[in-house]
Structure formats: structure tokens, C-alpha cells
Design a protein around this motif. Structure first.
Motif, PDB file in Angstrom:
ATOM      1  N   GLY A 106       0.684  -1.017  -0.015  1.00  0.00           N
ATOM      2  CA  GLY A 106       0.008   0.052  -0.413  1.00  0.00           C
ATOM      3  C   GLY A 106       0.886   1.143   0.211  1.00  0.00           C
ATOM      4  N   TYR A 107       0.173   2.460   0.023  1.00  0.00           N
ATOM      5  CA  TYR A 107       1.039   3.475  -0.187  1.00  0.00           C
ATOM      6  C   TYR A 107      -0.137   4.922   0.432  1.00  0.00           C
ATOM      7  N   ALA A 108       0.533   5.772   1.063  1.00  0.00           N
ATOM      8  CA  ALA A 108      -0.559   6.918   1.164  1.00  0.00           C
ATOM      9  C   ALA A 108       0.962   8.270   1.301  1.00  0.00           C
ATOM     10  N   TYR A 109       0.201   9.023   0.798  1.00  0.00           N
ATOM     11  CA  TYR A 109       0.906  10.563   0.624  1.00  0.00           C
ATOM     12  C   TYR A 109      -0.632  12.011   1.094  1.00  0.00           C
ATOM     13  N   ALA A 110       0.018  12.930   0.893  1.00  0.00           N
ATOM     14  CA  ALA A 110      -0.269  13.564   1.009  1.00  0.00           C
ATOM     15  C   ALA A 110      -0.536  14.955  -0.029  1.00  0.00           C
ATOM     16  N   HIS A 111      -1.540  15.845  -0.415  1.00  0.00           N
ATOM     17  CA  HIS A 111      -1.044  17.479  -1.517  1.00  0.00           C
ATOM     18  C   HIS A 111      -2.070  17.736  -1.182  1.00  0.00           C
ATOM     19  N   ARG A 112      -1.101  19.613  -1.421  1.00  0.00           N
ATOM     20  CA  ARG A 112      -1.864  20.440  -1.430  1.00  0.00           C
ATOM     21  C   ARG A 112      -3.987  19.975  -0.924  1.00  0.00           C
ATOM     22  N   TYR A 113      -3.934  20.641  -0.316  1.00  0.00           N
ATOM     23  CA  TYR A 113      -5.550  20.466  -0.104  1.00  0.00           C
ATOM     24  C   TYR A 113      -6.630  21.795  -0.769  1.00  0.00           C
ATOM     25  N   LYS A 114      -6.231  22.787  -1.454  1.00  0.00           N
ATOM     26  CA  LYS A 114      -6.315  24.046  -1.772  1.00  0.00           C
ATOM     27  C   LYS A 114      -5.348  24.288  -2.763  1.00  0.00           C
ATOM     28  N   GLU A 115      -5.520  25.933  -4.258  1.00  0.00           N
ATOM     29  CA  GLU A 115      -4.719  26.455  -4.622  1.00  0.00           C
ATOM     30  C   GLU A 115      -4.351  27.072  -4.041  1.00  0.00           C
ATOM     31  N   ARG A 116      -5.756  28.317  -3.129  1.00  0.00           N
ATOM     32  CA  ARG A 116      -5.601  29.620  -2.915  1.00  0.00           C
ATOM     33  C   ARG A 116      -4.210  29.808  -2.004  1.00  0.00           C
ATOM     34  N   ALA A 117      -4.142  30.755  -1.689  1.00  0.00           N
ATOM     35  CA  ALA A 117      -2.589  31.060  -0.555  1.00  0.00           C
ATOM     36  C   ALA A 117      -2.547  30.517   0.665  1.00  0.00           C
ATOM     37  N   ALA A 118      -3.970  31.137   0.806  1.00  0.00           N
ATOM     38  CA  ALA A 118      -4.247  30.683   2.061  1.00  0.00           C
ATOM     39  C   ALA A 118      -4.566  29.713   3.358  1.00  0.00           C
ATOM     40  N   TYR A 119      -4.926  28.547   2.195  1.00  0.00           N
ATOM     41  CA  TYR A 119      -4.961  27.063   2.592  1.00  0.00           C
ATOM     42  C   TYR A 119      -3.378  26.662   2.719  1.00  0.00           C
ATOM     43  N   ARG A 120      -2.102  27.208   2.039  1.00  0.00           N
ATOM     44  CA  ARG A 120      -1.597  26.361   2.368  1.00  0.00           C
ATOM     45  C   ARG A 120      -0.633  25.761   3.532  1.00  0.00           C
ATOM     46  N   ARG A 172      -0.677  20.286  13.820  1.00  0.00           N
ATOM     47  CA  ARG A 172      -0.486  21.586  15.487  1.00  0.00           C
ATOM     48  C   ARG A 172      -0.726  22.301  15.399  1.00  0.00           C
ATOM     49  N   ASP A 173      -0.940  23.081  15.553  1.00  0.00           N
ATOM     50  CA  ASP A 173      -1.213  24.495  16.782  1.00  0.00           C
ATOM     51  C   ASP A 173       0.146  26.116  15.946  1.00  0.00           C
ATOM     52  N   ALA A 174      -1.364  26.971  15.556  1.00  0.00           N
ATOM     53  CA  ALA A 174      -0.105  28.107  14.735  1.00  0.00           C
ATOM     54  C   ALA A 174      -0.511  29.469  15.140  1.00  0.00           C
ATOM     55  N   PRO A 175       0.022  29.466  15.936  1.00  0.00           N
ATOM     56  CA  PRO A 175      -0.507  31.325  17.174  1.00  0.00           C
ATOM     57  C   PRO A 175       0.255  32.037  15.615  1.00  0.00           C
ATOM     58  N   GLY A 176      -0.322  33.183  15.596  1.00  0.00           N
ATOM     59  CA  GLY A 176       0.145  34.390  15.275  1.00  0.00           C
ATOM     60  C   GLY A 176       0.882  33.831  13.037  1.00  0.00           C
ATOM     61  N   THR A 177       1.913  34.439  12.816  1.00  0.00           N
ATOM     62  CA  THR A 177       1.735  33.940  11.398  1.00  0.00           C
ATOM     63  C   THR A 177       2.686  32.904  11.678  1.00  0.00           C
ATOM     64  N   PRO A 178       2.286  31.714  10.535  1.00  0.00           N
ATOM     65  CA  PRO A 178       2.603  30.300  10.392  1.00  0.00           C
ATOM     66  C   PRO A 178       3.923  30.459   9.713  1.00  0.00           C
ATOM     67  N   GLU A 179       4.693  30.067   9.752  1.00  0.00           N
ATOM     68  CA  GLU A 179       5.824  29.994   8.989  1.00  0.00           C
ATOM     69  C   GLU A 179       5.474  28.598   7.809  1.00  0.00           C
ATOM     70  N   GLU A 180       6.296  28.926   6.257  1.00  0.00           N
ATOM     71  CA  GLU A 180       5.798  28.483   5.479  1.00  0.00           C
ATOM     72  C   GLU A 180       6.040  26.964   5.373  1.00  0.00           C
ATOM     73  N   ILE A 181       5.476  26.048   5.146  1.00  0.00           N
ATOM     74  CA  ILE A 181       5.856  24.378   4.679  1.00  0.00           C
ATOM     75  C   ILE A 181       7.286  24.177   4.270  1.00  0.00           C
ATOM     76  N   VAL A 182       7.694  23.298   5.383  1.00  0.00           N
ATOM     77  CA  VAL A 182       9.129  23.184   4.779  1.00  0.00           C
ATOM     78  C   VAL A 182       8.518  22.149   3.919  1.00  0.00           C
ATOM     79  N   PRO A 183       9.358  21.856   2.045  1.00  0.00           N
ATOM     80  CA  PRO A 183       9.223  20.616   1.481  1.00  0.00           C
ATOM     81  C   PRO A 183       9.791  19.846   2.351  1.00  0.00           C
ATOM     82  N   ILE A 184       9.275  18.161   2.119  1.00  0.00           N
ATOM     83  CA  ILE A 184       9.856  17.251   2.624  1.00  0.00           C
ATOM     84  C   ILE A 184      10.752  16.259   1.761  1.00  0.00           C
ATOM     85  N   GLY A 185      11.613  17.416   0.893  1.00  0.00           N
ATOM     86  CA  GLY A 185      12.890  16.786   1.162  1.00  0.00           C
ATOM     87  C   GLY A 185      14.461  17.241   2.313  1.00  0.00           C
TER      88      GLY A 185
END
Length: 188
Positions: free
Chosen positions: A63-77, A162-175
Motif C-alpha cells: 500500500g501507499y499513502a500521500y498528501a497533497h495541497r488541499y486547495k490552490e489559494r495561498a491562504a490554504y497552503r 499542530r497549532d499555529a498561533p500568530g503568523t505561521p512559518e512556511e511549509i518546509v518541503p519534505i526533502g
């Protein structure tokens, strides 16, 4: 022996073989399997940012599992949609839970805040797995898709990673993060 590792384009045929039957049923709203080239491209594109994990049992991909971006608008990142698929012979053996556990841990390390999953109803195995992993119902869309001669409802389930109080940091690419402790082999 179960082994967990990151997927690559070389896994495309094996993963497509697992996925294709789901497109014939109602678990996927695709109306047929994608081409091998398209599927390999999906693995490549998703893996550039998010985890794409396989589980092998005695050398066979179960089997396998993966994640992908939920929606394309920047606020969803900071949100992702997660998916897990297993060969039928490996259902109810803890592999879905093991894949999802690793996937969610990797996503949290990346800085992902919310994980969502869209599940065609009825699907007690998938809704049960997600509930066991701490997902809760976010809502049901009635008659969301026409598949195999009927309108199908879907349930959206969600889990805060995870919680993200205040302005969250950007997502770090998996690699760019260390996930080696979540991969490797285990006896089962």
C-alpha cells in the motif's frame, strides 16, 4: 517484515496497479485509471513538496499513502488532503494505520497545520481508520459525485496536526527535513 520508504517514479506501475481497481469502484471519483505516465508525474510532482510513502511486506508493495495541497489559494497552503490505498490482501492488517501514522508525523514536521480527507460514503473501513487516527467529521456533501450509476455522498474528515498561533512559518518541503526515523523496517 514491513518496510516503509518514500515512493519514487519507479514505483508508478506497482502503485497504479493498487489504485486502478479503486477507480472502478466508488472510492475514487476518477472514472478510470490514469495512464502510467500521468501517474508517474503525480508521484514526481507531489513528492517535490509532500510525503509519498510506500509500505512493502516481504518485498511486495502492500500500500501507499500521500498528501497533497488541499486547495490552490495561498491562504490554504498550511493544509493538505491525505490519501491511503492498500491492496485488498493487506486490508485489516494495520498497514493503513502504520502508513497514516508516518504520513501525519512527517506533515507535522513540515509545518502542516490541518489534514483533511474526503471519503466516498459508505466506506466504514476508511472512516473508521481516520476516526481511529483522530480525524473528526467536518461535514457531508450529499450527491457530491455521479459514479457507477448513482449519486454519491462524501464525508470530509479533518485532523489538526499542530497549532499555529500568530503568523505561521512556511511549509518546509519534505526533502529538506529528516524523516529517517519514520522509515525503515519493522517486524509484524
Amino acid at each position: 517484515m514491513r518496510t516503509f520508504r518514500m515512493a519514487g517514479e519507479a514505483d508508478a506501475q506497482a502503485l497504479l496497479d493498487i489504485y486502478a481497481p479503486y477507480t472502478e469502484g466508488t472510492a475514487s471519483f476518477e472514472e478510470g485509471p490514469p495512464s502510467l505516465a500521468e501517474f508517474a508525474g503525480r508521484i514526481r510532482d507531489i513528492s517535490a513538496t509532500y510525503p509519498y510513502i510506500v509500505c512493502e511486506v516481504d518485498g511486495e508493495i502492500a500500500g501507499y499513502a500521500y498528501a497533497h495541497r488541499y486547495k490552490e489559494r495561498a491562504a490554504y497552503r498550511w493544509n493538505v488532503e491525505v490519501t491511503v490505498y492498500l491492496k485488498p490482501a493487506y486490508h485489516r492488517r494495520g498497514i493503513g494505520r502504520a502508513l497514516m501514522t508516518r504520513l501525519l508525523a512527517m506533515l507535522a514536521r513540515q509545518g502542516v497545520r490541518m489534514a483533511y480527507s474526503c471519503i466516498t460514503l459508505p466506506n466504514p473501513a476508511s472512516t473508521g481508520l481516520h476516526a481511529a487516527m483522530g480525524f473528526t467529521e467536518a461535514g457531508v456533501l450529499t450527491d457530491a459525485g455521479w459514479k457507477n450509476g448513482s449519486w454519491r455522498d462524501v464525508i470530509w474528515m479533518q485532523k489538526r496536526l499542530r497549532d499555529a498561533p500568530g503568523t505561521p512559518e512556511e511549509i518546509v518541503p519534505i526533502g529538506k527535513i529528516d524523516v529517517s526515523d519514520l522509515l525503515g523496517s519493522e517486524q509484524k
